[in-house]
Scaffold this motif. Structure first.
Motif, PDB file in Angstrom:
ATOM      1  N   THR A   1       0.806  -1.224   0.000  1.00 31.08           N
ATOM      2  CA  THR A   1       0.000   0.000   0.000  1.00 31.08           C
ATOM      3  C   THR A   1       0.839   1.274   0.000  1.00 31.08           C
ATOM      4  OG1 THR A   1      -0.197  -0.168   2.414  1.00 31.08           O
ATOM      5  CG2 THR A   1      -2.006  -1.085   1.084  1.00 31.08           C
ATOM      6  N   ALA A   2       2.164   1.139   0.017  1.00 28.43           N
ATOM      7  CA  ALA A   2       3.036   2.308  -0.108  1.00 28.43           C
ATOM      8  C   ALA A   2       4.429   1.843  -0.501  1.00 28.43           C
ATOM      9  CB  ALA A   2       3.099   3.107   1.195  1.00 28.43           C
ATOM     10  N   THR A   3       5.094   2.638  -1.328  1.00 23.84           N
ATOM     11  CA  THR A   3       6.468   2.336  -1.727  1.00 23.84           C
ATOM     12  C   THR A   3       7.280   3.621  -1.748  1.00 23.84           C
ATOM     13  OG1 THR A   3       5.906   2.557  -4.079  1.00 23.84           O
ATOM     14  CG2 THR A   3       5.873   0.334  -3.139  1.00 23.84           C
ATOM     15  N   ALA A   4       8.570   3.488  -1.470  1.00 26.21           N
ATOM     16  CA  ALA A   4       9.506   4.588  -1.666  1.00 26.21           C
ATOM     17  C   ALA A   4       9.898   4.630  -3.143  1.00 26.21           C
ATOM     18  CB  ALA A   4      10.735   4.395  -0.785  1.00 26.21           C
ATOM     19  N   TYR A   5      10.515   5.730  -3.561  1.00 31.74           N
ATOM     20  CA  TYR A   5      10.869   5.873  -4.969  1.00 31.74           C
ATOM     21  C   TYR A   5      11.985   4.924  -5.389  1.00 31.74           C
ATOM     22  CZ  TYR A   5       7.746   9.739  -5.887  1.00 31.74           C
ATOM     23  OH  TYR A   5       6.615  10.500  -6.091  1.00 31.74           O
ATOM     24  N   ASP A   6      12.714   4.366  -4.436  1.00 33.59           N
ATOM     25  CA  ASP A   6      13.727   3.372  -4.780  1.00 33.59           C
ATOM     26  C   ASP A   6      13.154   1.953  -4.827  1.00 33.59           C
ATOM     27  OD1 ASP A   6      13.389   2.685  -2.105  1.00 33.59           O
ATOM     28  OD2 ASP A   6      15.280   3.559  -1.444  1.00 33.59           O
ATOM     29  N   GLY A   7      11.846   1.823  -4.661  1.00 30.94           N
ATOM     30  CA  GLY A   7      11.195   0.528  -4.743  1.00 30.94           C
ATOM     31  C   GLY A   7      10.986  -0.168  -3.415  1.00 30.94           C
ATOM     32  N   THR A   8      11.502   0.391  -2.326  1.00 30.89           N
ATOM     33  CA  THR A   8      11.336  -0.231  -1.015  1.00 30.89           C
ATOM     34  C   THR A   8       9.861  -0.254  -0.616  1.00 30.89           C
ATOM     35  OG1 THR A   8      13.512   0.555  -0.319  1.00 30.89           O
ATOM     36  CG2 THR A   8      11.985  -0.102   1.425  1.00 30.89           C
ATOM     37  N   ILE A   9       9.395  -1.416  -0.169  1.00 30.61           N
ATOM     38  CA  ILE A   9       8.016  -1.535   0.313  1.00 30.61           C
ATOM     39  C   ILE A   9       7.906  -0.804   1.645  1.00 30.61           C
ATOM     40  CG2 ILE A   9       6.241  -3.137   1.152  1.00 30.61           C
ATOM     41  CD1 ILE A   9       7.344  -5.194  -0.839  1.00 30.61           C
ATOM     42  N   GLU A  10       6.980   0.143   1.721  1.00 35.58           N
ATOM     43  CA  GLU A  10       6.864   0.992   2.901  1.00 35.58           C
ATOM     44  C   GLU A  10       5.562   0.797   3.670  1.00 35.58           C
ATOM     45  OE1 GLU A  10       8.953   2.987   4.405  1.00 35.58           O
ATOM     46  OE2 GLU A  10      10.620   2.860   3.011  1.00 35.58           O
ATOM     47  N   ALA A  11       4.615   0.065   3.124  1.00 35.47           N
ATOM     48  CA  ALA A  11       3.382  -0.234   3.862  1.00 35.47           C
ATOM     49  C   ALA A  11       2.691  -1.413   3.208  1.00 35.47           C
ATOM     50  CB  ALA A  11       2.440   0.964   3.902  1.00 35.47           C
ATOM     51  N   VAL A  12       1.994  -2.194   4.050  1.00 38.58           N
ATOM     52  CA  VAL A  12       1.247  -3.356   3.556  1.00 38.58           C
ATOM     53  C   VAL A  12      -0.076  -3.450   4.302  1.00 38.58           C
ATOM     54  CG1 VAL A  12       3.314  -4.689   2.938  1.00 38.58           C
ATOM     55  CG2 VAL A  12       2.328  -4.918   5.236  1.00 38.58           C
ATOM     56  N   GLN A  13      -0.984  -4.209   3.705  1.00 35.01           N
ATOM     57  CA  GLN A  13      -2.273  -4.454   4.333  1.00 35.01           C
ATOM     58  C   GLN A  13      -2.648  -5.909   4.119  1.00 35.01           C
ATOM     59  OE1 GLN A  13      -5.692  -2.419   2.600  1.00 35.01           O
ATOM     60  NE2 GLN A  13      -6.588  -2.149   4.638  1.00 35.01           N
ATOM     61  N   LEU A  14      -3.169  -6.528   5.168  1.00 32.48           N
ATOM     62  CA  LEU A  14      -3.704  -7.883   5.058  1.00 32.48           C
ATOM     63  C   LEU A  14      -5.206  -7.839   4.838  1.00 32.48           C
ATOM     64  CD1 LEU A  14      -3.212 -10.973   5.254  1.00 32.48           C
ATOM     65  CD2 LEU A  14      -3.645 -10.765   7.718  1.00 32.48           C
ATOM     66  N   ASN A  15      -5.865  -7.003   5.609  1.00 37.08           N
ATOM     67  CA  ASN A  15      -7.309  -6.788   5.496  1.00 37.08           C
ATOM     68  C   ASN A  15      -7.619  -5.444   6.138  1.00 37.08           C
ATOM     69  OD1 ASN A  15      -7.486  -7.297   8.386  1.00 37.08           O
ATOM     70  ND2 ASN A  15      -7.376  -9.469   7.895  1.00 37.08           N
ATOM     71  N   GLU A  16      -8.888  -5.120   6.258  1.00 36.47           N
ATOM     72  CA  GLU A  16      -9.260  -3.809   6.794  1.00 36.47           C
ATOM     73  C   GLU A  16      -8.737  -3.586   8.206  1.00 36.47           C
ATOM     74  OE1 GLU A  16     -13.442  -3.149   7.398  1.00 36.47           O
ATOM     75  OE2 GLU A  16     -13.276  -1.048   6.802  1.00 36.47           O
ATOM     76  N   ARG A  17      -8.579  -4.679   8.967  1.00 38.20           N
ATOM     77  CA  ARG A  17      -8.157  -4.535  10.368  1.00 38.20           C
ATOM     78  C   ARG A  17      -6.664  -4.706  10.577  1.00 38.20           C
ATOM     79  NH1 ARG A  17     -12.504  -7.171  14.508  1.00 38.20           N
ATOM     80  NH2 ARG A  17     -14.375  -6.164  13.680  1.00 38.20           N
ATOM     81  N   THR A  18      -5.938  -5.104   9.548  1.00 37.68           N
ATOM     82  CA  THR A  18      -4.527  -5.436   9.720  1.00 37.68           C
ATOM     83  C   THR A  18      -3.690  -4.678   8.707  1.00 37.68           C
ATOM     84  OG1 THR A  18      -5.112  -7.656  10.491  1.00 37.68           O
ATOM     85  CG2 THR A  18      -2.838  -7.309   9.798  1.00 37.68           C
ATOM     86  N   THR A  19      -2.938  -3.683   9.185  1.00 38.50           N
ATOM     87  CA  THR A  19      -2.103  -2.877   8.306  1.00 38.50           C
ATOM     88  C   THR A  19      -0.778  -2.595   9.005  1.00 38.50           C
ATOM     89  OG1 THR A  19      -2.110  -0.897   6.905  1.00 38.50           O
ATOM     90  CG2 THR A  19      -2.949  -0.646   9.146  1.00 38.50           C
TER      91      THR A  19
END
Length: 246
Positions: A184-202
């Protein structure tokens, strides 16, 4: 009533007033943001059986910290992998599994994102500079970096922008994304900066507690409030509905 939000913490040597001893500690900004957002913060040390507490919480925040033992994702530690605390790994992996099994609202921050990914079968880059060729995600000991991050529409709604420049302090990040997680978010160098499993888990890789803007904490606590009485165990829900303090 304020929803009860458990926040994991460090166990490290510390100095305060006239004392120098091992302490269970947490940067107070976590507590401040949760309280300001309308939650009741409770610090959870990695002791006893923390996973048994999830039924008594309305939400769980996994805070930042040292590196996860690479053995948990079948890797050998690099010289740059440091501050491994296996007792904390044991406690927090148990907490995550219990939270996911019980549908407990979960917010991972920095290390918390990494614990979530590894607990679900993913792996980590042990030293981001070796991957992206710069140290911007952790420029110096005790110094936050400021790198722009592109947000998914879901996070953009929270921040009212599709790009932010949050505080970074991490030298590790997701390598293989665990099954079920969505980036759900990335830095410009491609690093994963956020993830989500479901509405309750981020989870986010940056440090939202380091900024005055507490939008992520506001959203987390607000969602928990809107979800009552559909959180926690039945006994707790009954107590909350009747105004009783568990």
């Amino acid at each position: 009533m304020r929803p009860v939000i458990g926040i994991t913490c460090y166990v490290e040597p510390a100095a305060y007033t006239v004392w120098e001893m091992t302490a269970a500690l947490l940067p107070y900004d976590y507590v401040r943001h949760v309280e300001r957002a309308g939650g009741q913060p409770v610090i959870l040390p990695p002791a006893g059986e923390p996973a048994t507490l999830t039924g008594r919480l309305d939400g769980l925040i996994l805070a930042g910290g040292g590196d996860i033992d690479p053995a948990r994702y079948a890797a050998n530690p690099l010289p740059t992998t440091t501050y491994i605390r296996k007792f904390r790994d044991d406690a927090e992996f148990g907490l995550v599994r219990a939270a996911l099994a019980g549908g407990l609202p979960f917010l991972g921050i920095c290390r918390g994102l990494q614990v979530l990914n590894v607990a679900l079968g993913g792996t980590l880059h042990q030293h981001i500079p070796d991957v992206v060729g710069h140290t911007g995600h952790s420029p110096a000991p005790g110094t936050f970096g400021r790198l722009p991050v592109r947000l998914s529409p879901e996070l953009a709604k929270i921040y009212e922008s599709d790009e932010i420049t949050p505080a970074h302090y991490h030298h590790q990040s997701i390598d293989r994304l665990a099954d079920g997680l969505t980036v759900t978010a990335t830095a410009y160098d491609g690093t994963i900066e956020a993830v989500q499993l479901n509405e309750r888990t981020t989870a986010v890789q940056w440090h939202p507690e380091a900024d005055e803007d507490g939008r992520l904490f506001d959203d987390f606590v607000a969602r928990i409030r809107l979800g009552w009485p559909d959180t926690g165990d039945p006994a707790r829900e009954s107590g909350l509905a009747s105004g009783q303090v568990p």
